[in-house]
Design an enzyme around this catalytic site. Structure first.
Site, mmCIF file in Angstrom:
data_model
loop_
_atom_site.group_PDB
_atom_site.id
_atom_site.type_symbol
_atom_site.label_atom_id
_atom_site.label_comp_id
_atom_site.label_asym_id
_atom_site.label_seq_id
_atom_site.Cartn_x
_atom_site.Cartn_y
_atom_site.Cartn_z
ATOM 1 N N SER A 142 0.848 -1.189 0.000
ATOM 2 C CA SER A 142 0.000 0.000 0.000
ATOM 3 C C SER A 142 0.881 1.235 0.000
ATOM 4 O O SER A 142 2.108 1.153 0.062
ATOM 5 C CB SER A 142 -0.910 0.005 1.227
ATOM 6 O OG SER A 142 -0.143 0.316 2.369
ATOM 7 N N LYS A 143 0.207 2.381 -0.060
ATOM 8 C CA LYS A 143 0.921 3.654 -0.165
ATOM 9 C C LYS A 143 1.958 3.856 0.931
ATOM 10 O O LYS A 143 2.974 4.503 0.714
ATOM 11 C CB LYS A 143 -0.084 4.800 -0.107
ATOM 12 C CG LYS A 143 -0.608 5.165 -1.479
ATOM 13 C CD LYS A 143 -1.345 6.486 -1.412
ATOM 14 C CE LYS A 143 -2.148 6.670 -2.699
ATOM 15 N NZ LYS A 143 -3.472 7.230 -2.475
ATOM 16 N N ARG A 144 1.670 3.303 2.108
ATOM 17 C CA ARG A 144 2.635 3.568 3.176
ATOM 18 C C ARG A 144 3.961 2.850 2.924
ATOM 19 O O ARG A 144 4.963 3.110 3.589
ATOM 20 C CB ARG A 144 2.051 3.252 4.551
ATOM 21 C CG ARG A 144 1.784 1.823 4.770
ATOM 22 C CD ARG A 144 0.866 1.576 5.961
ATOM 23 N NE ARG A 144 0.410 0.213 5.869
ATOM 24 C CZ ARG A 144 1.158 -0.824 6.218
ATOM 25 N NH1 ARG A 144 2.354 -0.639 6.737
ATOM 26 N NH2 ARG A 144 0.696 -2.040 6.065
ATOM 27 N N HIS A 145 4.009 1.931 1.950
ATOM 28 C CA HIS A 145 5.278 1.296 1.589
ATOM 29 C C HIS A 145 6.037 2.110 0.543
ATOM 30 O O HIS A 145 7.136 1.737 0.156
ATOM 31 C CB HIS A 145 5.026 -0.104 1.013
ATOM 32 C CG HIS A 145 4.451 -1.065 2.005
ATOM 33 N ND1 HIS A 145 3.187 -1.596 1.891
ATOM 34 C CD2 HIS A 145 4.971 -1.587 3.142
ATOM 35 C CE1 HIS A 145 2.955 -2.408 2.911
ATOM 36 N NE2 HIS A 145 4.018 -2.416 3.680
ATOM 37 N N GLY A 146 5.443 3.195 0.053
ATOM 38 C CA GLY A 146 6.098 3.994 -0.985
ATOM 39 C C GLY A 146 5.213 4.083 -2.208
ATOM 40 O O GLY A 146 4.012 3.861 -2.117
#
Ligand code: GLU
Length: 481
Positions: free
Chosen positions: A244-248
């Site tokens: 997800s976005k929190r991984h980049g």
């Protein structure tokens, strides 16, 4: 075989969506089938034309061309769900007429009470089927239409990845197939579209696997044979949770902007959920000849940016140099190169940095020095101090004398001219190479001496080395004071 990719234009094309598109594309190409692109734009609040344009652009950038769909046409269109709204109603009417669906005018409170009663009795909370046998007509007030899910037995399908998936019908709600506003929800629409478009294989992400039994029930109720299914594993982040976005960055567009090649991204994506022995490097054409559903893995791959960077370099080296140079051009300009100075030195220049750059962004930054005015070099003052000293002045003067006489300004020609001089003078090559590197690039690290001198060209090389010599001379004078 007819396959499809069915994105909702509610956001950017994600890595996971691109992989789904890739799998479908590869199967269609491998088996001489048809790849359909369908835009699922019924979510009016979240769908946007810009997102659709972006999705099409990104698919094209990845070379995942579709045979039917937006911009291409086809005999089974329209390919936007919003243009298909009149296709769904007759099937719902058919199910109502056959007693396979029913109208339900329960209020939200009634539905909630029913759920709670079931839960209190130790059963799965779901719609309690209050209206199932009431045979309500169209004049029953505000209502939805629900599918009459069989009360007994089970619904099963053989998934190419997960194997047999079977669920007790008693566990499946009498789900809504037409909302009170008249619009059918995703599960119904997707079945009608896949059927009308003649889709033979539905290949999509595992996040949809819970929808599949409901879709199979709809196929059966309408008297249609369901397609074959394959649910690919989710792509995981480095920590093992769903990517997800929190991984980049998770959009295809972001990776393009970061300087990844479509060849590398395709190569990387295919391996996140598919394998072919220990092979790692595949072109799209190679994939078309080896890809199969059997190779899709149960476990999802973890996102590994180092591997993507490695593959990107592999692909930068595999590309034809002229092609690589053209792709690098906008990145060079973005790094500050002057477009007017980018001339036929571009290809050799790019080749001198290809070994150390992993993305086009890095390539652009590392090759920038070739194509900027001398006063726009990015000076590393530490390197200047260290390598352009008073003692450097005679070395650069000697080198300039040699270089001015060089006729064959090629790697070989330069090496053949300079080496004998270095040996005769008893100077270590590094004592020449570092001041030259700093003079040409502004920095203490950069491409190899001969290739860099050859690539930058006689005129710029001599001008910058003379400027380096002048700097050294100034330090010499200052030291002598
Ligand atoms: N529009 C759906 C999605 O983007 C497609 C689901 C499907 O492939 O059936 O998730």
């Amino acid at each position: 075989m007819r396959l499809r990719f069915a994105p909702s234009p509610t956001g950017h094309l994600h890595i996971g969506g691109a992989r789904t598109a890739l799998f479908n594309f590869l199967l269609a190409r491998r088996h001489g089938g048809v790849f359909v692109l369908r835009i699922e734009d019924t979510d009016r609040a979240r769908s946007r034309p810009e997102y659709e344009e972006e999705i099409l652009r990104d698919l094209r950038w990845l070379s995942l061309d579709w045979d039917e769909g937006p911009g291409v046409g086809g005999s089974r269109g329209p390919y936007h769900q919003m243009q298909r709204l009149d296709h769904y109603g007759p099937y719902i009417d058919q199910l109502l007429a056959e007693g396979k669906a029913y109208r339900c005018n329960c209020s939200a409170e009634r539905i909630q009470q029913g759920r709670e009663a079931l839960q209190a009795a130790g059963r799965k909370p779901m719609y309690d089927r209050h209206c199932r046998d009431l045979d309500l007509g169209p004049d029953c007030g505000e209502h939805v239409v629900r599918l009459k899910v069989p009360l007994e037995g089970s619904t099963a399908f053989d998934d190419h990845v997960r194997g047999r998936v079977e669920i007790d019908n008693a566990e499946i709600d009498d789900f809504v197939i037409r909302r009170s506003n008249g619009l059918p929800p995703y599960n119904f629409v997707v079945v009608v579209d896949d059927h009308e478009m003649g889709i033979t294989h539905v290949v999509r992400g595992e996040d949809h696997i819970n929808n599949t039994p409901k879709q199979v029930l709809i196929y059966r109720a309408l008297g249609w044979e369901p397609p074959e299914f394959a649910h690919a594993p989710l792509i995981l982040g480095p920590d093992g949770s769903r990517l997800s976005k929190r991984h980049g960055a998770v959009s295809v567009g972001a990776y393009r902007e970061e300087g990844y090649l479509p060849e590398a991204l395709v190569n990387y994506l295919v391996r996140l959920g598919w394998s072919h022995g220990d092979d790692e490097v595949f072109s799209l054409d190679e994939l078309i000849s080896v890809f199969s559903l059997d190779g899709i893995t149960k476990a999802g791959g973890r996102w590994d940016v180092d591997k993507l960077r490695w593959l990107n370099q592999v692909w930068m080296k595999r590309l034809d140099p002229a092609d690589l140079a053209e792709r690098a051009r906008p990145f060079l300009v973005a790094a500050g190169a002057d477009p007017a100075l980018i001339d036929d030195r571009l290809v050799p220049a790019v080749l001198t940095v290809r070994e150390r750059a992993r993305t086009l962004v890095e390539l652009g930054e590392q090759a920038r020095f070739y194509f900027v005015p001398d006063d726009a070099l990015d000076w590393d003052e530490q390197a200047v101090k260290k390598h352009i000293k008073a003692s450097t002045r005679p070395i650069l003067d000697g080198l300039l004398a040699v270089l001015e006489g060089v006729e064959d300004w090629s790697q070989e020609g330069l090496e053949a001219a300079v080496k004998p001089w270095v040996e005769a003078e008893g100077i270590k090559l590094g004592k020449v190479a570092q001041p030259v590197r700093v003079s040409l690039t502004g920095k203490g690290v950069g491409p190899g001496l001969w290739e860099m001198l050859a690539a930058i060209g006689r005129e710029v090389a001599l001008r910058r080395i003379r400027a380096g010599r002048d700097k050294a001379a100034a330090r010499e004078a200052a030291a002598g004071r």
